[in-house]
Write an enzyme that holds these catalytic residues in place. Structure first.
Site, PDB file in Angstrom:
ATOM      1  N   CYS A 114      58.948  24.028  55.764  1.00  0.00           N
ATOM      2  CA  CYS A 114      58.286  24.523  54.547  1.00  0.00           C
ATOM      3  C   CYS A 114      57.425  25.754  54.798  1.00  0.00           C
ATOM      4  CB  CYS A 114      57.444  23.423  53.920  1.00  0.00           C
ATOM      5  SG  CYS A 114      58.440  22.050  53.347  1.00  0.00           S
ATOM      6  N   HIS A 254      52.044  26.667  49.183  1.00  0.00           N
ATOM      7  CA  HIS A 254      53.295  25.905  49.226  1.00  0.00           C
ATOM      8  C   HIS A 254      53.186  24.763  48.214  1.00  0.00           C
ATOM      9  CE1 HIS A 254      56.649  23.586  50.441  1.00  0.00           C
ATOM     10  NE2 HIS A 254      55.950  22.646  51.046  1.00  0.00           N
ATOM     11  N   ASN A 284      59.248  20.264  45.417  1.00  0.00           N
ATOM     12  CA  ASN A 284      59.046  20.951  46.701  1.00  0.00           C
ATOM     13  C   ASN A 284      60.373  21.584  47.122  1.00  0.00           C
ATOM     14  OD1 ASN A 284      58.699  21.642  49.377  1.00  0.00           O
ATOM     15  ND2 ASN A 284      57.717  19.730  49.975  1.00  0.00           N
TER      16      ASN A 284
END
Ligand code: UT7
Length: 327
Positions: A114, A254, A284
Site C-alpha cells: 500500500c 492512504h 482500500n
C-alpha cells in the site's frame, strides 16, 4: 534554482462494476452497519473477468498524459507500483509500455504494497534530481479482488480495484516534490502478507487447498501500529521541512480505514476538510489509493498552485512513507 520533479498531470481509473456493502451481506456473514462503522467503506469497484491490472494502468495513464500534455513517446521511464500485476513476469510496467506505445521508456514494477506509490514517487524523484530522466510516468495500481479470500469476511470487505497515475517532469524552481521519506519494518512482515505463489510456497495443490494465494491480515495489530506511526510520520515530515501544520493545504492519506485517517487527523489537530477521503466509494485500493485521491482533489480544484500537500501511506512490509509537495 534546484532541479525538482513536478507533477504536471494526474489521472485515475476504476472499473465500472460496483460492489456495495449490501452485495457483500449476501456473500459473507457481515453487515453494511459493521463495515461502515469499522471502516467507513460503503462500496468498492471490482474488475471484470478479463480486465487486468495493466488495463487499469492504461486508462489512468492516458488521463494523466492528457492532463500533462505529454505524448507517450516522450516518456523515458515507467514505474508501476503494484503487488497484483498481470503476471509475475514480465512486469506490468512492460505490458503498460506496450499498450501505451511508450516506445522510448524503460519500465519496471516496484512492490511496497500500500506504500508503493510513495516508494515509486521517491524513486522517480531521485532519477529526476540526478538528471537521469526528465519525464517519468508513475502509476499505482492494484487488482486486489483477485487476491482476496471471498470467504474471509475480515479482509474481503476492505479492498477494491483501481489505478492512479502521475506524470513527473523535471523543472527548476520552488514547486515540485520537496522531500520523500521511506520506512520499512520487516520484523512485522506477517501482519499483512500473501504467503503463496512465491519461492517459499510455490504454487501447488496444497497451497491452493490451504488458501495461501490470498491476502492474510492481522487487522487489529496493523491498525494500532498504523495510528501510532502515521501521526509521527506527518509531524516528522513537516519538521524536516520547517513547516507548520497550518501551512499545509491538504493531507492525502492512504485510504485503508476512515478510523485510522480520523485518528491521525485528530492527533494532529488537522480539520477533516483538509483531508482527502474517497474510501467510502473505492475501499482500500492499495498502491492506487493515494494517486486516485490526488487526481480527485486536483480535478475538483481543491489544491492550488504553490499549495503544500502531504501524502502519507502505510502497508504490508510493514512499510510506511510520506511525501511533501509544493503544488
Ligand atoms: O492498507 C494496508 C494497511 N491496512 C490497514 O491499515 C488495516 C488496519 N486494520 C483495520 O482497518 C481494522 O483492524 C479492520 C477494519 C480490519 C478490523 O476492525 P477492528 O475494529 O480491528 O475489528 P477486529 O478485527 O478486532 O474484529 C472485531 C470483531 C471480531 O468479532 P469478535 O471476535 O469480537 O466476536 C471479528 O470477527 O468483528 C468481527 N468481524 C466482522 N464482523 C462483521 C471482522 N470482520 C467482520 C466483518 N463483518 N466483515
Amino acid at each position: 534554482m534546484p532541479l525538482r520533479s513536478r507533477i504536471t498531470g494526474t489521472g485515475s481509473y476504476t472499473p465500472e462494476n460496483v460492489l456495495t456493502n449490501l452485495d457483500l451481506e449476501k456473500k459473507v456473514d457481515t453487515s453494511d452497519e459493521w463495515i461502515t462503522e469499522r471502516t467507513g467503506i460503503k462500496e468498492r469497484r471490482i474488475v471484470g473477468d478479463s480486465e487486468t491490472t495493466s488495463d487499469l494502468c492504461l486508462e489512468a495513464s492516458k488521463r494523466a498524459l492528457q492532463a500533462a500534455d505529454v505524448k507517450p513517446a516522450d516518456i523515458e521511464l515507467i514505474i508501476v507500483a503494484t503487488m497484483s500485476g498481470d503476471m509475475p513476469m514480465p512486469s506490468t510496467a512492460a505490458l503498460l509500455q506496450k499498450k501505451l506505445h511508450a516506445i522510448n521508456a524503460a519500465a519496471f514494477d516496484l512492490n511496497a504494497a500500500c506504500s508503493g506509490f510513495l516508494f515509486g514517487l521517491s524513486t522517480a524523484d531521485n532519477f529526476i534530481k540526478a538528471g537521469t530522466y526528465r519525464k517519468i510516468l508513475l502509476v499505482g495500481a492494484d487488482v486486489m479482488s483477485k487476491f482476496i479470500d471471498w470467504q474471509d469476511r475480515s479482509t474481503c470487505v476492505l479492498f477494491g480495484d483501481g489505478a492512479g497515475a502521475v506524470v513527473l517532469e523535471s523543472s527548476r524552481g520552488a514547486r515540485g516534490v520537496i522531500s520523500t521519506h521511506l520506512f520499512t519494518d520487516g520484523n512485522l512482515w506477517d501482519f499483512i502478507c500473501l504467503p503463496g505463489g512465491g519461492s517459499q510456497n510455490p504454487p501447488s495443490a496444497k497451497t491452493m487447498k490451504d488458501r495461501l494465494h490470498f491476502v492474510k491480515m492481522k487487522g487489529n495489530e496493523t491498525f494500532k501500529v498504523a495510528v501510532r506511526t502515521l501521526e509521527k510520520l506527518v509531524v516528522d515530515t513537516l519538521k524536516k521541512n520547517n513547516l507548520k501544520l497550518s501551512e499545509l493545504a491538504m493531507l492525502i492519506p492512504h485510504q485503508a480505514n476512515l478510523r485510522i485517517i480520523k485518528a491521525t487527523a485528530e492527533r494532529l489537530n488537522l480539520p477533516m476538510n483538509k483531508v482527502a477521503i474517497n474510501l467510502d466509494r473505492y475501499g482500500n485500493t492499495s498502491s492506487a489509493s493515494i494517486p486516485i485521491a490526488l487526481d480527485e482533489v486536483v480535478r475538483e480544484g481543491r489544491i492550488k498552485k504553490d499549495d503544500y500537500i502531504l501524502l502519507e501511506a502505510f502497508g504490508a512490509g510493514l512499510t510506511w512513507a510520506s511525501a511533501l509537495i509544493k503544488w
